[in-house]
Design an enzyme around this catalytic site. Sequence first.
Site, mmCIF file in Angstrom:
data_model
loop_
_atom_site.group_PDB
_atom_site.id
_atom_site.type_symbol
_atom_site.label_atom_id
_atom_site.label_comp_id
_atom_site.label_asym_id
_atom_site.label_seq_id
_atom_site.Cartn_x
_atom_site.Cartn_y
_atom_site.Cartn_z
ATOM 1 N N PRO A 92 -2.336 5.194 2.347
ATOM 2 C CA PRO A 92 -3.918 4.652 2.387
ATOM 3 C C PRO A 92 -4.504 4.406 3.619
ATOM 4 O O PRO A 92 -4.063 4.084 4.698
ATOM 5 C CB PRO A 92 -3.485 3.516 1.363
ATOM 6 C CG PRO A 92 -2.018 3.138 0.963
ATOM 7 C CD PRO A 92 -1.445 4.087 2.113
ATOM 8 N N ASP A 93 -5.957 4.660 3.369
ATOM 9 C CA ASP A 93 -6.763 4.275 4.421
ATOM 10 C C ASP A 93 -7.108 2.825 4.411
ATOM 11 O O ASP A 93 -8.196 2.433 4.203
ATOM 12 C CB ASP A 93 -8.024 5.153 4.411
ATOM 13 C CG ASP A 93 -9.013 4.822 5.416
ATOM 14 O OD1 ASP A 93 -8.590 4.412 6.361
ATOM 15 O OD2 ASP A 93 -10.162 5.186 5.327
ATOM 16 N N ALA A 94 -6.132 2.004 4.762
ATOM 17 C CA ALA A 94 -6.348 0.787 4.635
ATOM 18 C C ALA A 94 -5.611 -0.164 5.594
ATOM 19 O O ALA A 94 -4.684 -1.381 5.238
ATOM 20 C CB ALA A 94 -5.662 0.248 3.307
ATOM 21 N N LYS A 149 -8.071 -4.737 5.898
ATOM 22 C CA LYS A 149 -9.098 -4.761 4.584
ATOM 23 C C LYS A 149 -8.623 -5.762 3.464
ATOM 24 O O LYS A 149 -7.726 -6.082 2.914
ATOM 25 C CB LYS A 149 -8.872 -3.471 3.689
ATOM 26 C CG LYS A 149 -9.662 -2.594 4.642
ATOM 27 C CD LYS A 149 -9.691 -1.060 3.694
ATOM 28 C CE LYS A 149 -10.647 -0.141 4.410
ATOM 29 N NZ LYS A 149 -10.846 1.011 3.726
ATOM 30 N N MET A 202 -4.121 5.492 -2.363
ATOM 31 C CA MET A 202 -5.056 4.483 -2.273
ATOM 32 C C MET A 202 -5.027 3.791 -4.011
ATOM 33 O O MET A 202 -5.438 2.691 -3.882
ATOM 34 C CB MET A 202 -6.396 4.848 -2.140
ATOM 35 C CG MET A 202 -6.831 5.502 -0.760
ATOM 36 S SD MET A 202 -6.773 3.817 0.131
ATOM 37 C CE MET A 202 -8.491 3.704 0.484
#
Lengths: 298, 298, 298, 298
Positions: A53-55, A116, B277
């Site tokens: 995930p882009d997290a 985040k 995600m």
Amino acid sequence: MSNMEILQKILSSKSIVKVGGAFDAMSAKLVEINEFDAIWAGSFAISATHALPDASIMTMTEFLGVATNMVESCEIPVIADCDTGFGGPSNVSHMVKKYENAGVAAVSIEDKTFPKQNSLLENGKQELLSEKEFVAKIIAAREAKKDKNFMIIARTEALIAGMGMDEALKRANAYENAGANAILIHSKKNDPSEIFEFSEKWDGSIPLVVVPTSYPSVGVDELIKHKIKMVVYANQSLRVAYNAMSRVLNEINQTNRLTDVKENMSTMQDIFQLQEMYNIKKEERDIEEELKKLGYLK
Amino acid sequence: MSNMEILQKILSSKSIVKVGGAFDAMSAKLVEINEFDAIWAGSFAISATHALPDASIMTMTEFLGVATNMVESCEIPVIADCDTGFGGPSNVSHMVKKYENAGVAAVSIEDKTFPKQNSLLENGKQELLSEKEFVAKIIAAREAKKDKNFMIIARTEALIAGMGMDEALKRANAYENAGANAILIHSKKNDPSEIFEFSEKWDGSIPLVVVPTSYPSVGVDELIKHKIKMVVYANQSLRVAYNAMSRVLNEINQTNRLTDVKENMSTMQDIFQLQEMYNIKKEERDIEEELKKLGYLK
Amino acid sequence: MSNMEILQKILSSKSIVKVGGAFDAMSAKLVEINEFDAIWAGSFAISATHALPDASIMTMTEFLGVATNMVESCEIPVIADCDTGFGGPSNVSHMVKKYENAGVAAVSIEDKTFPKQNSLLENGKQELLSEKEFVAKIIAAREAKKDKNFMIIARTEALIAGMGMDEALKRANAYENAGANAILIHSKKNDPSEIFEFSEKWDGSIPLVVVPTSYPSVGVDELIKHKIKMVVYANQSLRVAYNAMSRVLNEINQTNRLTDVKENMSTMQDIFQLQEMYNIKKEERDIEEELKKLGYLK
Amino acid sequence: MSNMEILQKILSSKSIVKVGGAFDAMSAKLVEINEFDAIWAGSFAISATHALPDASIMTMTEFLGVATNMVESCEIPVIADCDTGFGGPSNVSHMVKKYENAGVAAVSIEDKTFPKQNSLLENGKQELLSEKEFVAKIIAAREAKKDKNFMIIARTEALIAGMGMDEALKRANAYENAGANAILIHSKKNDPSEIFEFSEKWDGSIPLVVVPTSYPSVGVDELIKHKIKMVVYANQSLRVAYNAMSRVLNEINQTNRLTDVKENMSTMQDIFQLQEMYNIKKEERDIEEELKKLGYLK
């Protein structure tokens, strides 16, 4: 001329700088071959290729490794998307030293919180870092850099967080005062109106950068007219690669023979070319020539 | 069930095991989503995405990093293409320990010399390692592995090096005797005749593996008929990705608006899905539920 | 002034350059604090701290990671011991690009075969690479470097392999002709006679380097008198650390209280100092000052 | 028996588990050789050897790399000090998967904020994460682990942050309820009174762990009497190594001859032993034996 100088030069000489998104050295090289001015090492795309995930899950070490591979494979400058800077001001300071030492020309840091916010726990609010805290990060970045041409791009998410145009402008000004070398103004609207309003009201002296993922109908000519100096096509290469691979894998699994697969493939030779297999052969010939001159071969 | 057990199980239960080539965790995940049985972490494709020649330039550390990312993202087994084993028997021993510890289910090593002969200096001869020396590597691999289900695939390049069918068979037998768990028989002919001849004459008891890059017209049905137990589609995903990215980057640079670009792109949502995600959001909700139960949230 | 320029400058201005061996950033920093001229990132010591044999087992990626940490922590130049160059000429070329990009000032490569001959299989012969093949590596290194001040140190093991003085001199000359910037002449004798004979007969114009591990009674004054320009104390720091740790761990396990342990320990404060914990606090104060100036704090 | 099972077994069978601090594979191996029960991969010591502040500067990737090297070199279990878990619950979840996959037996996470509060900017307050937020991390860790024997050690800094005994006990109970498998109770007092008070009032059922860096006069017998199940000697090996290296480097730079240096050094043979140089020779002989059996050698 260093990578940093090249980036400064194209920023001052071109009407707009076109930056192509990449996620590994091959996609970066394709950006270069297709005559973009610079490479965007995007954290969304890099996370995606790691199936993560882009997290803020991937570490600075991992992102830096990818950016270093790009720098070592390409002649054009690499701009690294460094999310929130991987922590607080001390992390930003460390990060800038590492990226600059690796030959990256610019880093972008954004004014979201790290990691985040867990949106459900926090009732879904997408809060920004306070202006003061993000200014502290910019100061840390400015103090850490050695080469004056190394660029710190400050990205504000004020419009995305719904904090309004005045807040976005106020923050952009504060970031310039703190030492940012460019402002990335981000929007999730599906037209560029917000971006254009921002650029018209902006009276700073550092360049503006945009990423038109959500407003793809905007023309480059319009961006130029609105004083945008850099446009980042962040993830189109990733998305066509994803799509093409999905199709071909599905077809391979459905058909009996590879020759029945309809998808267009590059030849092995195209890829040999990109990965410098022929160059390695040339290097071998050059060494052979030298060995002949030195009397080792006839 | 461990990754190694899964691989053994499908080898014994399926008529042929289909392995899809991948070069990063995203392409590996697409192989899984498209219902292949296993993932091939191919050195050519991985080198290409690092824009480096497929000539023993990348290190074991780098290849292992990619394979580990795949293992941690996917449920199906990962088979790592380990070229010549990164050196001699001691290197192979070390490599097997590292790959097995990382959860890779199988490694493939080939009987070429390391580093690849500098062909021009050596008058272009593509020599193989002696049988004895390669057998030493297989013994080293066999002794290093802990889990009996971990597979050592011995790949012979005897046909490619022009050493003939008898040599190929002799080597394959020797490799089985030394402890290999499968034989990868490679050919650069543009039809499968050589492979079929090999499989007919082969009287060993371990599975045969093929990579039909150069003879794509072969049918899966024919492979099964000729006692091939595993087929590796090594680089098609790479080649369609390369092609699609070249096209889209060229188009973006030619057109004024992203909306004028004709290339099919996946949606952002497709990619969010792959990189989990939504899973991270689900994990957040689960944690929220737990926190409620424990009285921290209402 | 770049790291490469610093190294050139001390080589031309000092009677002898003293290089201290290190294996991680802390030991490198201790070399710097104790006023050595440069740091030797030695492959034996680095392998030892990874509990791995010094036999080409660790990869270039791992060695480069250690050297990069040293470069980023220290002001004095880092000289990287790169064994045989991790393969053939193409590997050397790649390696030089990577090390130079990381800010390493010099690399040393030696004329042994890679990977180390499996001595028992090969009847125990410790063969060198042919002169031609090692010259090919030096040419590859020379062509790959960008900064003329980046140093390629060619290390000959001719004396250690028992090939005699004439062979050692012949090879050293050949390596200079091919582009080496210094010669490391190695000996396993327990007195410096061999080294001194070499230096007297040597008529090349590039500096000589020695590593007196096996002849520790040699005086620095004698080395200077015999035209040695650089002396490397490769592994003494490792060996005292090993010894001190063995003793303290044994004592801790034998005694009831830590206060009964006799071993001398540095204070936590010494280590805080080295790792720049106080510097991070200073950076925080500096940022606070800036934030005050900008009106964010009072 | 897996590393996790070994750790569980010694916890249930020994009166107290002794854990020795290490910062690389060599120091870990020395911990093992000196008969400690387990290895502490401490973040302070690892940061120090990277010459970086112990302030969340190093990344998870870097710490995991060190811990993996330890696991692959040693037979006894490795316990990884993971600071605050490198971010929020999602980072902790990712971290647990990575560490467990690498064969680490236990991780310790602490209830400080990440990244460490910039104390001057924040007026020097050393705040803890809220209990709720840290419980969320423990839940994330618990859900991420696959092997029930993998241990999550929850470290509370409540006493160090001056929040009092009741808060420490309340948090420890909450952490156990959330799924922690042990409590590390930390104190910066120079006697163990606080720790003993805690252990007397503690009515949980999971083991207590202490790190007596600041109260070194405590006896192991006293710890056992106070129901402490694990004692960590976190940084003594680092501190003697630092001290010994400082002395020897200073001496080398002051004296003319290495033989004048007074410091005790291990022999090269000691180190060859630790790094398994003799083992590699044994492996070579074993392979030679096998090759003889197979008829390749006589």
